[in-house]
Scaffold this motif. Structure first.
Motif, PDB file in Angstrom:
ATOM      1  N   ASP A   1      12.150  28.194  21.255  1.00 33.02           N
ATOM      2  CA  ASP A   1      11.157  27.096  21.601  1.00 33.02           C
ATOM      3  C   ASP A   1      10.344  28.036  21.954  1.00 33.02           C
ATOM      4  N   ASP A   2      10.300  28.697  21.619  1.00 33.39           N
ATOM      5  CA  ASP A   2       8.936  29.768  20.968  1.00 33.39           C
ATOM      6  C   ASP A   2       7.901  28.971  19.804  1.00 33.39           C
ATOM      7  N   PHE A   3       9.312  29.459  18.790  1.00 35.95           N
ATOM      8  CA  PHE A   3       8.824  29.097  17.788  1.00 35.95           C
ATOM      9  C   PHE A   3       8.251  27.240  17.422  1.00 35.95           C
ATOM     10  N   TRP A   4       9.255  26.630  17.709  1.00 36.90           N
ATOM     11  CA  TRP A   4       8.463  25.288  17.666  1.00 36.90           C
ATOM     12  C   TRP A   4       7.108  25.169  18.438  1.00 36.90           C
ATOM     13  N   ALA A   5       6.840  25.773  19.513  1.00 39.56           N
ATOM     14  CA  ALA A   5       5.903  25.282  20.806  1.00 39.56           C
ATOM     15  C   ALA A   5       4.778  25.495  19.304  1.00 39.56           C
ATOM     16  N   SER A   6       5.265  26.761  18.605  1.00 36.87           N
ATOM     17  CA  SER A   6       3.629  26.832  17.478  1.00 36.87           C
ATOM     18  C   SER A   6       3.160  25.882  16.575  1.00 36.87           C
ATOM     19  N   VAL A   7       4.979  26.134  16.057  1.00 37.33           N
ATOM     20  CA  VAL A   7       5.594  24.728  15.384  1.00 37.33           C
ATOM     21  C   VAL A   7       4.337  22.979  15.858  1.00 37.33           C
ATOM     22  N   ASN A   8       4.143  22.749  16.640  1.00 39.68           N
ATOM     23  CA  ASN A   8       3.863  21.806  17.747  1.00 39.68           C
ATOM     24  C   ASN A   8       2.374  21.612  17.624  1.00 39.68           C
ATOM     25  N   LEU A   9       1.615  22.808  17.704  1.00 38.34           N
ATOM     26  CA  LEU A   9       0.373  23.121  18.095  1.00 38.34           C
ATOM     27  C   LEU A   9      -0.258  23.117  16.773  1.00 38.34           C
ATOM     28  N   VAL A  10       0.045  22.868  15.347  1.00 40.97           N
ATOM     29  CA  VAL A  10      -0.778  23.147  14.527  1.00 40.97           C
ATOM     30  C   VAL A  10      -0.500  21.706  13.848  1.00 40.97           C
ATOM     31  N   ARG A  11       0.834  20.291  14.087  1.00 42.29           N
ATOM     32  CA  ARG A  11       0.674  19.555  14.167  1.00 42.29           C
ATOM     33  C   ARG A  11      -0.318  19.034  14.409  1.00 42.29           C
ATOM     34  N   GLU A  12      -0.276  19.167  16.230  1.00 37.93           N
ATOM     35  CA  GLU A  12      -0.937  18.412  16.956  1.00 37.93           C
ATOM     36  C   GLU A  12      -2.834  18.201  16.922  1.00 37.93           C
ATOM     37  N   LEU A  13      -2.958  20.060  16.936  1.00 35.84           N
ATOM     38  CA  LEU A  13      -4.812  19.715  16.746  1.00 35.84           C
ATOM     39  C   LEU A  13      -4.948  19.566  14.435  1.00 35.84           C
ATOM     40  N   GLY A  14      -3.777  19.699  13.982  1.00 39.70           N
ATOM     41  CA  GLY A  14      -4.383  19.111  12.342  1.00 39.70           C
ATOM     42  C   GLY A  14      -4.813  19.970  12.246  1.00 39.70           C
ATOM     43  N   ILE A  15      -4.978  21.487  12.036  1.00 39.52           N
ATOM     44  CA  ILE A  15      -4.564  22.451  11.431  1.00 39.52           C
ATOM     45  C   ILE A  15      -5.064  22.418  10.331  1.00 39.52           C
ATOM     46  N   ASP A  16      -6.802  22.466   9.819  1.00 46.95           N
ATOM     47  CA  ASP A  16      -6.712  22.398   8.174  1.00 46.95           C
ATOM     48  C   ASP A  16      -5.944  23.807   7.005  1.00 46.95           C
ATOM     49  N   LYS A  17      -5.956  25.090   8.124  1.00 46.30           N
ATOM     50  CA  LYS A  17      -5.309  25.771   6.808  1.00 46.30           C
ATOM     51  C   LYS A  17      -4.311  26.768   7.623  1.00 46.30           C
ATOM     52  N   VAL A  18      -3.456  27.774   7.134  1.00 38.41           N
ATOM     53  CA  VAL A  18      -2.704  28.691   8.519  1.00 38.41           C
ATOM     54  C   VAL A  18      -2.406  29.842   8.014  1.00 38.41           C
ATOM     55  N   ASN A  19      -2.458  31.253   8.000  1.00 41.73           N
ATOM     56  CA  ASN A  19      -2.439  31.747   7.320  1.00 41.73           C
ATOM     57  C   ASN A  19      -1.014  32.261   8.400  1.00 41.73           C
ATOM     58  N   LEU A  20       0.056  32.304   7.288  1.00 39.59           N
ATOM     59  CA  LEU A  20       1.165  32.138   8.760  1.00 39.59           C
ATOM     60  C   LEU A  20       2.048  33.986   7.591  1.00 39.59           C
ATOM     61  N   ALA A  21       2.742  34.532   8.290  1.00 39.87           N
ATOM     62  CA  ALA A  21       3.289  35.842   8.261  1.00 39.87           C
ATOM     63  C   ALA A  21       4.386  35.800   9.282  1.00 39.87           C
ATOM     64  N   ARG A  22       5.045  36.684   8.257  1.00 45.53           N
ATOM     65  CA  ARG A  22       6.586  36.636   8.690  1.00 45.53           C
ATOM     66  C   ARG A  22       6.454  37.730   9.957  1.00 45.53           C
ATOM     67  N   TYR A  23       7.258  38.219  11.233  1.00 43.66           N
ATOM     68  CA  TYR A  23       7.031  39.289  11.483  1.00 43.66           C
ATOM     69  C   TYR A  23       7.020  40.537  10.804  1.00 43.66           C
ATOM     70  N   SER A  24       6.020  41.857  10.457  1.00 47.03           N
ATOM     71  CA  SER A  24       6.369  42.626  10.016  1.00 47.03           C
ATOM     72  C   SER A  24       6.419  44.328  10.684  1.00 47.03           C
ATOM     73  N   ARG A  25       7.507  44.542  10.615  1.00 50.31           N
ATOM     74  CA  ARG A  25       7.490  45.884  12.408  1.00 50.31           C
ATOM     75  C   ARG A  25       7.016  47.277  11.359  1.00 50.31           C
TER      76      ARG A  25
END
Length: 450
Positions: free
Chosen positions: A308-332
């Motif tokens: 649910d947290d992950f999809w909240a991030s995805v839906n936020l980008v959709r909702e606001l029409g973010i032009d560019k997302v610097n996406l990072a997979r969590y790195s320990r």
């Protein structure tokens, strides 16, 4: 004469720090060369943010140690505080400068051995504008440190953090930019760990600096602001928008890292704001500048992130029409609180990253399509990575690839195609444009210039 080269990993601030190293060594009579073969000294300016960057840096150091045993290698940057033993294991003869050796390079060379810097950087020196290396772009660091203490962040150890900030004085920044513009700089990148924290230690803020810079530095140039943390940005957002609205020389570009669309995950990250505050900031920006480019950073797979947290991030980008997302997979990362939390399994992180990449690319594509057929103005910023096209950065920092143009020129372009990464278009006119612009922010019409 001593020849040297600098290899840089990481962010714009690291690039500025490398420029400062080059400036300091040139002042000592050293000659900068662009290839390792010709260099007597190889300076590696490192980054510690991601595990992948660390692997690449250590691999390079091993290769340098084996292939060029006679060359002197100096290692600076964030990784030196985080992994000093690993660096020495990879390159036993390297000179290790714990943290950032840019402002003390003369001391490093005087000692001739490892230098462990305890005191924070003195904030006395700024890099000089070097058109022969960077064309018309001048990257100027304005601050280091941040006001946060995020659980995932290793930069607070590699540089500064834990609520500490050091800023260059407004006098020094304005004077450096004035000199650069006089010598031909057309793009000014104000960079730092968290530029929204600029001046926190001096009693003024980023808007004060921007107002003074625009008022006192005459010329035709564009200013690009670096990353602004949401809570700090919220303290002066209205004043900033007024300045941007009143001067064509500021890119309509806002980099605001949200990191997650879930308030629960933001609390686990120890971020200082809510999703609603980020949403409000983007809404206010788009109300004033519908065409503005809004960029953000998102981490997927942070410890504690559920579906649910992950999809909240995805839906936020959709909702606001973010032009560019610097996406990072969590790195320990070592020495961080998040490294000791229950980890999201790697296959889950990979799957989430794949889904997010696809969605964010589609959102960016739809946003870019809005500009097809328009007449836009901008500056010819650089040659693309393939060396095949010139990249025009429009007034809202959209990249438009054209076949040929004069670097540093202000031009008009008409995009005819769009990808998720950029627009592809044609030059409308290549001659220098008038200094005075009438900015029209309506999304349905082109920008007129008078």
């Amino acid at each position: 004469m001593v020849n040297f080269t600098v290899i840089t990993f990481g962010c714009w601030l690291n690039k500025a720090d490398s420029d400062l190293i080059i400036t300091r060594l040139r002042d000592q009579g050293w000659l900068y060369v662009e290839d390792v073969e010709s260099a007597d000294y190889v300076i590696v300016n490192t980054c510690a943010v991601r595990e992948e960057a660390e692997r690449n840096e250590l691999k390079l150091l091993r290769e340098l140690s084996v292939k060029y045993p006679g060359k002197k290698v100096i290692v600076s940057g964030c990784l030196t505080r985080v992994r000093p033993a690993s660096i020495k294991d990879a390159a036993p003869n390297a000179i290790l400068v714990t943290s950032h050796g840019n402002e003390v390079m003369d001391e490093v060379l005087r000692r001739g051995g490892d230098v462990h810097i305890i005191d924070e950087r003195p904030m006395k020196y700024l890099p000089r504008y070097m058109p022969e290396l960077h064309g018309h772009r001048y990257v100027v660091p304005i601050q280091v440190g941040c006001l946060g203490n995020c659980t995932f962040c290793v930069t607070k150890i590699g540089r500064m953090g834990f609520g500490r900030v050091k800023s260059y004085s407004m006098d020094d920044v304005v004077n450096a930019v004035r000199d650069a513009v006089r010598r031909g700089a057309r793009e000014i990148y104000l960079t730092g760990q968290e530029v929204s924290a600029y001046g926190h230690d001096r009693g003024y803020d980023l808007v004060d600096l921007l107002e003074r810079l625009l008022r006192e530095v005459d010329g035709r140039y564009m200013v690009r602001l670096g990353m602004m943390e949401p809570l700090e940005l919220s303290r002066f957002i209205d004043r900033l928008l007024d300045v941007v609205k009143g001067d064509w020389r500021v890119y309509r570009f806002f980099h605001i890292p949200v990191q997650s669309g879930s308030d629960k995950v933001l609390r686990l990250m120890r971020r200082k704001y809510t999703v609603d505050l980020f949403r409000e900031l983007v809404t206010r920006i788009r109300r004033e500048f519908p065409e503005a480019t809004v960029a953000t950073d998102i981490i997927v797979g942070h410890p504690g992130e559920e579906d649910d947290d992950f999809w909240a991030s995805v839906n936020l980008v959709r909702e606001l029409g973010i032009d560019k997302v610097n996406l990072a997979r969590y790195s320990r990362r070592p020495f961080t609180e998040a490294a000791y939390m229950d980890q999201v399994p790697e296959p889950v992180k990979k799957e989430r990253s794949k889904i997010a990449t696809e969605v964010f690319s589609q959102v960016a594509l739809e946003r870019n399509k809005l500009f097809i057929g328009r007449v836009l103005w901008g500056i010819v910023s650089e040659v693309d990575f393939k060396g095949e096209n010139y990249v025009v950065r429009t007034y809202n920092y959209k990249p438009v690839a054209v076949k040929r143009a004069d670097l540093g020129a202000f031009v008009k372009v008409t995009p005819r195609e769009a990808t998720s990464q950029r627009l592809i278009g044609d030059l409308v006119e290549s001659e220098e444009l008038n200094v005075k612009y009438r900015l029209d922010y309506r999304i349905t019409e082109g920008l007129d210039m008078v």
